[in-house]
Motif scaffolding. Structure first.
Motif, mmCIF file in Angstrom:
data_model
loop_
_atom_site.group_PDB
_atom_site.id
_atom_site.type_symbol
_atom_site.label_atom_id
_atom_site.label_comp_id
_atom_site.label_asym_id
_atom_site.label_seq_id
_atom_site.Cartn_x
_atom_site.Cartn_y
_atom_site.Cartn_z
ATOM 1 N N HIS A 276 -8.673 -4.192 4.949
ATOM 2 C CA HIS A 276 -7.952 -5.459 5.033
ATOM 3 C C HIS A 276 -7.744 -5.915 6.476
ATOM 4 O O HIS A 276 -7.984 -7.090 6.803
ATOM 5 C CB HIS A 276 -6.580 -5.294 4.353
ATOM 6 C CG HIS A 276 -5.731 -6.522 4.402
ATOM 7 N ND1 HIS A 276 -5.871 -7.562 3.521
ATOM 8 C CD2 HIS A 276 -4.702 -6.865 5.248
ATOM 9 C CE1 HIS A 276 -4.972 -8.505 3.809
ATOM 10 N NE2 HIS A 276 -4.262 -8.106 4.850
ATOM 11 N N TRP B 136 0.844 -1.191 0.000
ATOM 12 C CA TRP B 136 0.000 0.000 0.000
ATOM 13 C C TRP B 136 0.884 1.247 0.000
ATOM 14 O O TRP B 136 1.810 1.347 0.807
ATOM 15 C CB TRP B 136 -0.900 0.047 1.240
ATOM 16 C CG TRP B 136 -1.945 -1.026 1.293
ATOM 17 C CD1 TRP B 136 -3.167 -1.029 0.688
ATOM 18 C CD2 TRP B 136 -1.870 -2.265 2.021
ATOM 19 N NE1 TRP B 136 -3.852 -2.187 0.985
ATOM 20 C CE2 TRP B 136 -3.089 -2.963 1.803
ATOM 21 C CE3 TRP B 136 -0.895 -2.855 2.831
ATOM 22 C CZ2 TRP B 136 -3.348 -4.212 2.365
ATOM 23 C CZ3 TRP B 136 -1.150 -4.092 3.388
ATOM 24 C CH2 TRP B 136 -2.361 -4.756 3.153
ATOM 25 N N ASN C 59 -8.306 0.930 1.781
ATOM 26 C CA ASN C 59 -8.109 -0.471 1.439
ATOM 27 C C ASN C 59 -7.344 -1.201 2.532
ATOM 28 O O ASN C 59 -7.671 -2.344 2.894
ATOM 29 C CB ASN C 59 -7.368 -0.583 0.105
ATOM 30 C CG ASN C 59 -7.242 -2.015 -0.369
ATOM 31 O OD1 ASN C 59 -6.307 -2.710 0.007
ATOM 32 N ND2 ASN C 59 -8.168 -2.440 -1.214
#
Length: 490
Positions: free
Chosen positions: A487, A258, A483
């Motif tokens: 997760h 990320w 995101n």
């Protein structure tokens, strides 16, 4: 991202299942970044523990810019007592013989924290379904031995994606034993679109003191258990290198990647006199008042961070180069003091009198973000620490690069050869040579008073706009952070 100022309304029942522990490396730049990361995670209404030595946490809190810990009720600072004879990197006035002493102390502190952090993780484990540890990439060995059933760990890298991606690309070539000329051909078909890895890159072992380089390598060797990797990188400017890392890490089963930078506020307050909030009781720094009087884009800001020590000879050449350039400048010289003692530096005789009105010499803390954001600032002469690079790029200010150590030589190449938002003053190959006043003068003039410099400013401004958009609602960095949170709370 940087524009988030209050906790988001995520499902609290879902959030109760997860506790996040953030473990920074005990160095000033690392601590500052990870406390910002802690704030971002807490903005999703998740319980977050920022852990560290009490002396470091006490120093970090007052330096927080743009937000207050009290605005984030789920963020907790968990302190541990410092080990005996600990030399805190957060206290630059502490006397020691060299920065190597700070490094040795930091590495010892990382080992010392293994036991108390392990005990904290065991204490927190029964209180949640998933215990998430986001640790600095230099703290792998500090958390790896924690015996906790519901533990997940994630690496956080404080440097550029380009730095790590270029290292990974070189390691792959050596593992596969592919000659350089063939590897270029392989790169055409394998490298993500837009990824450029220059042929000549600094040898990693030449950029770090030997003991510290071994310390870093040891962390990388024991990194197999992590579930993912976070970078202080923005896809708007480093997307191809994040893609390359994602591709390699997927093959190596090291989890997803990320890019969630930048962490510094992308817009600062009161960067000109007319912008000052009349209700504010905090006086503007004197350098901002001085900048108000200068023409737009006419001032070059000169700062080498908190760890750089230049010789007296090099200091004098830099002073003469600034004087000969004819450009307006702000020069932060306190951080160049030998031995890290808070004493006055011996500049050339009469220098300050000769540049009075055109140059401002500062020997104390300066509001770097506000200086870079000021309309009168047109360039930044920097050591290329990644924090400084990101702060400058966010504000569309081109760089004159002078790398000193660590990841800085590769960051300089990213700026000058890949992004093309800066020019080199000193390259890594000439690191042991004195950079002359003539070289410095000519580089400053190129950056500040030439068509080439104007083109660099335009490119830097374009990159700055892209970075600012990335942290706004719907921007790519915000989406990456969303995101990651999805997760760990899955």
């Amino acid at each position: 991202m940087a524009s988030v100022n209050s906790a988001r309304k995520y499902d609290t029942k879902r959030s109760d299942k997860v506790i996040v522990v953030v473990v920074p490396f005990v160095a000033q730049g690392h601590l500052n970044l990870l406390v910002h990361l802690s704030r971002l995670i807490a903005s999703y209404n998740l319980p977050v523990y920022f852990v560290g030595l009490s002396v470091d946490i006490a120093a970090v809190k007052p330096r927080i810019e743009g937000w207050s810990p009290s605005d984030y009720p789920t963020l907790r600072f968990h302190e541990f007592p410092a080990p005996p004879a600990y030399l805190s990197n957060t206290n630059p006035t502490m006397e020691c013989q060299s920065y190597l002493e700070f490094l040795a102390s930091a590495m010892n502190a990382a080992a010392y924290l293994r036991s108390p952090i392990g005990s904290l993780l065991k204490e927190l484990s029964p209180k949640c379904e998933r215990l998430v540890v986001v640790h600095d990439a230099l703290m792998v060995n500090t958390v790896k031995d924690a015996v906790v059933q519901n533990l997940e760990t994630y690496n956080f890298f404080v440097g550029s994606a380009f730095h790590d991606a270029s290292l990974v690309w070189e390691v792959l070539r050596k593992i596969l034993h592919v000659p350089s000329f063939l590897w270029k051909l392989v790169g055409r078909f394998v490298l993500p679109a837009g990824a450029v890895v220059p042929d000549r890159l600094p040898i990693p072992s030449s950029c770090y003191p030997p003991e510290f380089f071994k310390f870093i390598v040891d962390q990388r060797k024991t990194n197999a258990f992590c579930k993912g990797n976070l970078f202080d990188a923005c896809r708007a400017i480093e997307g191809p290198y994040l893609d390359l890392l994602a591709m390699v890490y997927k093959l190596a089963r090291k989890g997803p990647v990320w890019g969630i930078g930048p962490f510094n506020p992308v817009v600062t307050k009161r960067n000109t006199k007319t912008d000052q909030d009349s209700s504010s009781k905090t006086p503007r720094h004197k350098c901002l008042e001085w900048l108000d009087k200068q023409p737009p884009k006419s001032v070059i800001f000169v700062s080498f961070g908190t760890q750089t020590v230049l010789s007296d000879h090099q200091l004098h050449e830099l002073a003469e180069g600034l004087e000969q350039s004819g450009q307006n400048f702000i020069w932060v010289v306190k951080d160049l003091t030998k031995g890290y003692k808070n004493t006055k530096i011996n500049l050339p005789a009469g220098f300050e009198e000769r540049v009075e009105g055109r140059g401002l010499i500062l020997r104390d803390w300066v509001p770097q973000l506000e200086i870079l954001d000021h309309v009168s600032t047109g360039g930044f002469l920097t050591h290329c620490g990644w924090n400084s690079c990101m702060e400058s790029m966010c504000r569309g200010v081109p760089l004159a690069t002078w790398p000193i150590q660590y990841d800085q030589p590769r960051n300089a190449i990213l700026i000058t050869e890949v992004l093309k938002t800066g020019i080199p003053i000193k390259d890594w190959e000439s690191r042991d040579e004195i950079t002359t006043s003539t070289t410095i003068r000519n580089a400053i003039r190129r950056l500040m008073a030439s068509p080439e410099g104007e083109e660099l400013r335009n490119k830097a401004a374009e990159a700055g706009r892209a970075v600012k958009e990335s942290v706004m609602e719907g921007g790519i960095s915000r989406l990456e952070m969303d995101n990651f949170i999805a997760h760990i709370t899955r």
